[in-house]
Design an enzyme around this catalytic site. Structure first.
Site, PDB file in Angstrom:
ATOM      1  N   TRP A   1      33.244  34.844  48.795  1.00 14.16           N
ATOM      2  CA  TRP A   1      32.979  34.041  47.600  1.00 14.16           C
ATOM      3  C   TRP A   1      32.418  32.666  47.958  1.00 14.16           C
ATOM      4  O   TRP A   1      31.516  32.161  47.278  1.00 14.16           O
ATOM      5  CB  TRP A   1      34.238  33.940  46.742  1.00 14.16           C
ATOM      6  CG  TRP A   1      34.763  35.302  46.399  1.00 14.16           C
ATOM      7  CD1 TRP A   1      35.952  35.860  46.773  1.00 14.16           C
ATOM      8  CD2 TRP A   1      34.071  36.321  45.658  1.00 14.16           C
ATOM      9  NE1 TRP A   1      36.058  37.149  46.311  1.00 14.16           N
ATOM     10  CE2 TRP A   1      34.920  37.464  45.630  1.00 14.16           C
ATOM     11  CE3 TRP A   1      32.829  36.388  45.029  1.00 14.16           C
ATOM     12  CZ2 TRP A   1      34.564  38.643  44.982  1.00 14.16           C
ATOM     13  CZ3 TRP A   1      32.474  37.568  44.389  1.00 14.16           C
ATOM     14  CH2 TRP A   1      33.328  38.672  44.366  1.00 14.16           C
TER      15      TRP A   1
ATOM     16  N   ASP B   1      36.747  26.395  43.958  1.00 19.05           N
ATOM     17  CA  ASP B   1      36.816  27.667  43.241  1.00 19.05           C
ATOM     18  C   ASP B   1      38.264  28.138  43.336  1.00 19.05           C
ATOM     19  O   ASP B   1      38.727  28.529  44.409  1.00 19.05           O
ATOM     20  CB  ASP B   1      35.870  28.676  43.881  1.00 19.05           C
ATOM     21  CG  ASP B   1      35.960  30.069  43.276  1.00 19.05           C
ATOM     22  OD1 ASP B   1      36.752  30.267  42.327  1.00 19.05           O
ATOM     23  OD2 ASP B   1      35.250  30.972  43.767  1.00 19.05           O
TER      24      ASP B   1
ATOM     25  N   LYS C   1      41.548  36.899  37.054  1.00 18.22           N
ATOM     26  CA  LYS C   1      42.465  37.179  38.153  1.00 18.22           C
ATOM     27  C   LYS C   1      43.871  36.654  37.880  1.00 18.22           C
ATOM     28  O   LYS C   1      44.847  37.359  38.076  1.00 18.22           O
ATOM     29  CB  LYS C   1      41.922  36.587  39.457  1.00 18.22           C
ATOM     30  CG  LYS C   1      40.582  37.182  39.875  1.00 18.22           C
ATOM     31  CD  LYS C   1      40.087  36.572  41.167  1.00 18.22           C
ATOM     32  CE  LYS C   1      38.714  37.092  41.537  1.00 18.22           C
ATOM     33  NZ  LYS C   1      38.713  38.522  41.849  1.00 18.22           N
TER      34      LYS C   1
END
Length: 362
Positions: free
Chosen positions: A104, A173, A197
């Site tokens: 990511w 993030d 999530k």
């Protein structure tokens, strides 16, 4: 467990608290005596205004935000934020630092470079297959921000403490560990988190940005790609993802009512993770993929002696009501995502199954 529900260890979209799902179910056709579903009411109505501002207020209280911190809801997920952050905060003569801890963060780096932005990768754990997070870094003088991915769902690593950047704001993030623990908010210029999530359903991304950092944003950006647009209109410049925001509000309410504070939430998550890591560390059968000092409390990743055993583990786990344990397609292995909403009894059931499976197959 309620009939026909399994222990859900999916990495995202992932488990939501059962009381939240029940509340949605009970009010879905007639939200707050409106005679309409939450998916039908006007986003300009007083009823939705209360939902939106209620969610923002809960974020403020749980994270102890200052009055000049903006809480925004943006569509496009964290993947859009990979592009929006450099677009908003890096001008032609600016540079930013990035820490590469896996898939990511690599995608965030890629999106900045696509735009021709000047960035420096100042630390990386690629040398050991992203099995750890760098503990010390050296920032580029004058960098506009330092970007980190707080928790790495694929490799199962997490920053237990954030790197020291001194006067340079962190941009993080936090898609997979937001609201799982208290945060040193003074360190951050901006936080973003895709909801699916650890916070709510897919389709909405939460952004928290400090006013002082927002003031430095570039001008003359496309309207819907400028953070200032969302801040100026309280995330209502266009139709927001109403159902997603409603669910986030309920999830935050559940955290407040069940745990009270993020300190207690963190203690709960530590106990859950310890239960699984104890099984892994006490075994010669399972092998953790993350180094001990970088292990995630949200995503427990591990391997078995052979890929065939891993396939059998995942299949037999599902037969026993334990779902979502297959590792990410890019790395294989097994992964248990134990986000806030995954209850202790689910983790205990998985730990017991792991022990039985080792006894039978080891």
């Amino acid at each position: 467990m309620t009939a026909h529900r399994i222990h859900n260890f999916n990495a995202g979209p992932s488990a939501l608290p059962l009381p939240v799902l029940e509340k949605i179910q009970a009010s879905f056709l007639n939200f707050n005596d409106s005679g309409m579903s939450i998916t039908e009411i006007s986003h300009r109505s007083a009823k939705f205004d209360a939902v939106l501002n209620g969610a923002i207020d809960r974020v403020r209280r749980l994270l102890s935000l200052n009055s000049d911190d903006h809480v925004l809801f943006i569509q496009g997920g964290a993947s859009l934020q990979f592009a929006m952050v450099p677009m908003n905060f890096l001008g032609p003569n600016d540079t930013a630092d990035y820490i590469n801890t896996g898939t990511w963060s690599a995608k965030a780096i890629k999106e900045a470079r696509i735009q021709g932005k000047t960035i420096q990768v100042i630390a990386s754990s690629e040398d050991q297959n992203f099995s750890y997070v760098p503990k010390t870094i050296s920032c580029t003088p004058g960098a506009r921000y330092v970007h980190v991915t707080s928790n790495n769902t694929i490799k199962g690593t997490q920053f237990d403490q954030f790197p020291e950047t001194f006067e340079i704001p962190l941009v993080a993030d936090m898609s997979s560990d937001i609201f799982s623990r208290p945060l040193p908010m003074e360190k951050f210029g901006l936080i973003y988190a895709g909801a699916q999530k650890n916070l709510g359903p897919s389709g909405v991304c939460m952004v928290i940005v400090k006013e002082a950092f927002l003031e430095t944003a570039e001008q003359h950006l496309p309207t819907m790609l400028a953070y200032k647009t969302f801040a100026a209109h309280n995330s209502m410049y266009n139709t927001p993802p109403c159902f997603g925001i409603y669910t986030i509000d309920l999830v935050l309410e559940w955290i407040q009512e069940t745990f009270g504070t993020l300190e207690r939430m963190a203690e709960h998550n530590q106990r859950k993770a310890r239960m699984l890591y104890d099984v892994i560390d006490g075994s010669g059968f399972y092998q953790a993929t993350a180094q001990k000092n970088s292990r995630s409390l949200m995503n427990v990743t591990f391997r078995l002696p052979t890929e065939d055993l891993e396939d059998r583990f995942v299949a037999e786990a599902l037969e026993n009501g334990l779902g979502g344990l297959k590792g990410h397609r890019s790395v294989g292995g097994c992964r248990a995502s134990i986000y806030n909403a995954v209850p202790m009894e689910s983790v205990a059931a998985l730990a017991a199954f792991m022990e039985r499976f080792e006894q039978e197959k080891g």
